[in-house]
Scaffold this active site. Structure first.
Site, PDB file in Angstrom:
ATOM      1  N   PHE A 136     -39.927  15.338  -7.531  1.00 51.87           N
ATOM      2  CA  PHE A 136     -40.533  13.892  -7.288  1.00 51.87           C
ATOM      3  C   PHE A 136     -41.644  13.914  -6.512  1.00 51.87           C
ATOM      4  O   PHE A 136     -41.464  14.545  -5.297  1.00 51.87           O
ATOM      5  CB  PHE A 136     -39.377  12.934  -6.875  1.00 51.87           C
ATOM      6  CG  PHE A 136     -39.446  11.571  -6.938  1.00 51.87           C
ATOM      7  CD1 PHE A 136     -40.081  10.785  -8.088  1.00 51.87           C
ATOM      8  CD2 PHE A 136     -39.186  10.750  -5.839  1.00 51.87           C
ATOM      9  CE1 PHE A 136     -40.253   9.833  -7.933  1.00 51.87           C
ATOM     10  CE2 PHE A 136     -39.360   9.600  -5.677  1.00 51.87           C
ATOM     11  CZ  PHE A 136     -40.048   8.787  -6.934  1.00 51.87           C
ATOM     12  N   ASP A 212     -32.094  17.576  -3.867  1.00 56.32           N
ATOM     13  CA  ASP A 212     -32.100  15.992  -4.045  1.00 56.32           C
ATOM     14  C   ASP A 212     -31.336  15.495  -5.106  1.00 56.32           C
ATOM     15  O   ASP A 212     -31.531  16.109  -6.357  1.00 56.32           O
ATOM     16  CB  ASP A 212     -33.445  15.559  -4.258  1.00 56.32           C
ATOM     17  CG  ASP A 212     -33.584  14.006  -4.000  1.00 56.32           C
ATOM     18  OD1 ASP A 212     -32.503  13.299  -4.628  1.00 56.32           O
ATOM     19  OD2 ASP A 212     -34.647  13.468  -3.464  1.00 56.32           O
ATOM     20  N   LYS A 238     -29.342   4.252  -8.531  1.00 50.97           N
ATOM     21  CA  LYS A 238     -29.637   4.792  -9.662  1.00 50.97           C
ATOM     22  C   LYS A 238     -28.149   4.678 -10.531  1.00 50.97           C
ATOM     23  O   LYS A 238     -27.497   3.676 -10.916  1.00 50.97           O
ATOM     24  CB  LYS A 238     -30.245   6.001  -9.870  1.00 50.97           C
ATOM     25  CG  LYS A 238     -31.750   5.824  -9.280  1.00 50.97           C
ATOM     26  CD  LYS A 238     -32.257   7.199  -8.969  1.00 50.97           C
ATOM     27  CE  LYS A 238     -33.713   6.754  -8.495  1.00 50.97           C
ATOM     28  NZ  LYS A 238     -34.556   7.945  -7.892  1.00 50.97           N
ATOM     29  N   ARG A 387     -39.275   7.090 -20.613  1.00 52.67           N
ATOM     30  CA  ARG A 387     -37.886   7.597 -19.932  1.00 52.67           C
ATOM     31  C   ARG A 387     -36.847   6.747 -20.707  1.00 52.67           C
ATOM     32  O   ARG A 387     -37.062   5.362 -20.616  1.00 52.67           O
ATOM     33  CB  ARG A 387     -37.803   7.570 -18.627  1.00 52.67           C
ATOM     34  CG  ARG A 387     -38.476   8.720 -17.866  1.00 52.67           C
ATOM     35  CD  ARG A 387     -38.310   8.972 -16.392  1.00 52.67           C
ATOM     36  NE  ARG A 387     -38.168   7.758 -15.722  1.00 52.67           N
ATOM     37  CZ  ARG A 387     -37.782   7.887 -14.417  1.00 52.67           C
ATOM     38  NH1 ARG A 387     -37.489   8.901 -14.000  1.00 52.67           N
ATOM     39  NH2 ARG A 387     -37.856   6.479 -13.868  1.00 52.67           N
TER      40      ARG A 387
HETATM   41  C1  LIG Z   1     -35.093   7.791  -6.809  1.00 54.04           C
HETATM   42  C2  LIG Z   1     -35.551   9.032  -5.974  1.00 54.04           C
HETATM   43  C3  LIG Z   1     -36.067   9.050  -4.625  1.00 54.04           C
HETATM   44  C4  LIG Z   1     -35.953   7.539  -4.051  1.00 54.04           C
HETATM   45  O1  LIG Z   1     -36.537   7.766  -2.545  1.00 54.04           O
HETATM   46  P1  LIG Z   1     -36.719   6.181  -1.728  1.00 54.04           P
HETATM   47  O2  LIG Z   1     -36.659   6.754  -0.159  1.00 54.04           O
HETATM   48  O3  LIG Z   1     -35.458   5.554  -2.030  1.00 54.04           O
HETATM   49  O4  LIG Z   1     -38.115   5.669  -2.321  1.00 54.04           O
HETATM   50  C5  LIG Z   1     -36.446  10.287  -3.949  1.00 54.04           C
HETATM   51  N1  LIG Z   1     -36.421  11.339  -4.641  1.00 54.04           N
HETATM   52  C6  LIG Z   1     -35.689  11.344  -6.164  1.00 54.04           C
HETATM   53  C7  LIG Z   1     -35.891  12.609  -6.631  1.00 54.04           C
HETATM   54  C8  LIG Z   1     -35.478  10.333  -6.687  1.00 54.04           C
HETATM   55  O5  LIG Z   1     -35.149  10.378  -8.047  1.00 54.04           O
END
Ligand SMILES: *Cc1c(COP(=O)(O)O)cnc(C)c1O
Length: 427
Positions: A136, A212, A238, A387
């Site tokens: 991400f 993550d 999520k 998606r």
């Molecule tokens: C959804 C997601 C985040 C979200 O981070 P926030 O700090 O809540 O904005 C972070 N990393 C990944 C891989 C995600 O899918």
């Protein structure tokens, strides 16, 4: 604007199968546990913001009306003070963590910052972080910032297309590498990493590992303990259905807790928070990684979603997720590939999380037309990906069938041409 038929589509191929699969689905009754007020809307964005469990409304009323409204400050001793540890342990039970290894805290981004910084602080000779280009982007921004502050750098491995790490990737781990930090399921393609194998290779080459879990927690079986994972972070809004912006979680392997130091200190992280000592002494356990007062209402609202996942069981959720994903891939290939759509996720179910990415040169206007003209909520990731998020506790096989046929009718009628050139802030 052109109107399209919203279905269902009993004469289109795949319909009878969808109906039969829904009838045989042991998780079918869970759909009734979520607030669903628009029967026409097909929600395929549970990988981004999960639906609201009905129990969350009662929980909100209790949190705000009773706990805050009547109990006032007494509530700190009636469950608020250790709420983030209690919920952390509950969440930990679904990811193979022992009690005391997970805490609900801050946001995913901040947790990533805390844990990656702590990992780099362990050894001044190791300040390089290794990640890949499927991660991400926000995680890459955090990791880049952490590595630079430590005088090191972030290195990004070039992936195998949308399909994970290339053979021999571990040779990129050098004597300066402190940490390998990856997402368990890639946010765009849905590629699912082999957590145990990657962790083992990283350890064999001398690096710690941070995963993550944002796109896998609650929908993919995870065993952090068995895989020997050092550190993990993830979000709860999520597939865990915790609500918009609900606090995230972090995991620190028990054996590492004494040697790591969180870079963000505060009274909640103190060994004796109510001693109000002028010197900081870190808590010996997981609390050290959480600095200050939690957003109680938002944290409390994580629990109804966690309870639903625990009641259904992650193994059963994964079985349905695999079936839904395979059904989606088949229908996209059967009905949509002749209109320029391609499946951009791994077709091997073992290597796919719970969303199916499809690509199309006109993905952006098609995505907008799906939302405005076809009552489908997917999401779009630049430049060409839509998606389709499949959340097994409430997504039905018939939803997938209806969505694919609506998409077919939409592109056949050219409805998306009306949406070319439109903009949106959140995609
Ligand atoms: C959804 C997601 C985040 C979200 O981070 P926030 O700090 O809540 O904005 C972070 N990393 C990944 C891989 C995600 O899918």
């Amino acid at each position: 604007m052109a109107e399209i038929d919203l279905g269902p589509f009993p004469t289109e191929s795949g319909h009878a199968e969808a109906v039969a699969l829904d009838r045989a689905d042991p998780l079918g009754p869970f759909r009734g546990r979520f607030a669903i007020d628009d029967p026409e809307l097909i929600y395929l964005d549970g990988n981004s913001l999960g639906r609201m469990p009905k129990a969350s409304l009662d929980e909100a009323a209790d949190l705000v009306g009773r706990q805050w409204g009547s109990r006032l400050i007494r509530s700190w001793n009636e469950g608020w003070w250790d709420l983030n540890e209690r919920l952390g342990d509950k969440l930990g039970s679904m990811i193979g963590a022992d009690p005391g290894e997970v805490i609900v805290s801050d946001s995913t981004s901040i947790n990533l910052h805390k844990l990656a910084t702590a990992a780099l602080d362990l050894d001044p000779d190791r300040s390089v972080i290794l990640s890949d280009d499927l991660n991400f982007p926000s995680d890459l921004y955090v990791l880049d910032g952490v590595a630079r502050r430590a005088g090191g750098r972030l290195e990004r491995i070039r992936s195998n297309g949308a399909h994970g790490l290339p053979e021999g990737w571990e040779r990129a781990i050098g004597p300066e590498t402190a940490l390998v930090a990856l997402s368990h399921v890639a946010y765009k393609s849905g590629y699912l990493y082999d957590m145990a194998a990657v962790t083992e290779l990283a350890h064999a080459n001398g690096a710690l590992v941070l995963w993550d879990l944002s796109h896998s927690v609650g929908v993919v079986p995870i065993d952090l303990g068995a895989a020997g994972v050092d550190l993990a972070v993830g979000c709860t809004y999520k597939y865990l259905n915790g609500g918009p912006g609900s606090p995230a979680f972090l995991y620190v392997r028990e054996g590492l807790q004494a040697s790591l130091r969180s870079p963000i200190t505060g009274w909640w992280a103190h060994a004796d928070p109510f001693g109000f000592d002028l010197e900081f002494t870190p808590d010996a356990g997981i609390r050290q990684f959480h600095p200050g007062t939690i957003p109680v209402v938002s944290a409390g609202l994580i629990e109804p979603g966690l309870d639903l996942v625990l009641e259904a069981g992650v193994e059963a959720i994964r079985s349905k997720s695999i079936a839904l994903g395979g059904f989606t891939v088949d229908l996209v290939e059967e009905h949509l590939s002749r209109h320029g759509f391609e499946v951009a996720s791994p077709k091997d179910a073992e290597r796919r999380g719970s969303h199916v990415a499809v690509s199309h040169p006109e993905a952006w206007p098609i995505n907008l037309a799906m939302i405005d003209a076809a009552a489908i909520l997917p999401d779009f990731r630049a430049p060409d990906t839509i998606r389709l998020g499949l959340s097994p506790l409430y997504t039905r096989f018939l939803d997938v069938h209806t969505a694919v046929i609506r998409m077919l009718h939409l592109v056949e009628a050219g409805v998306h041409h009306e949406f070319r050139g439109r903009q949106a802030t959140v995609t």
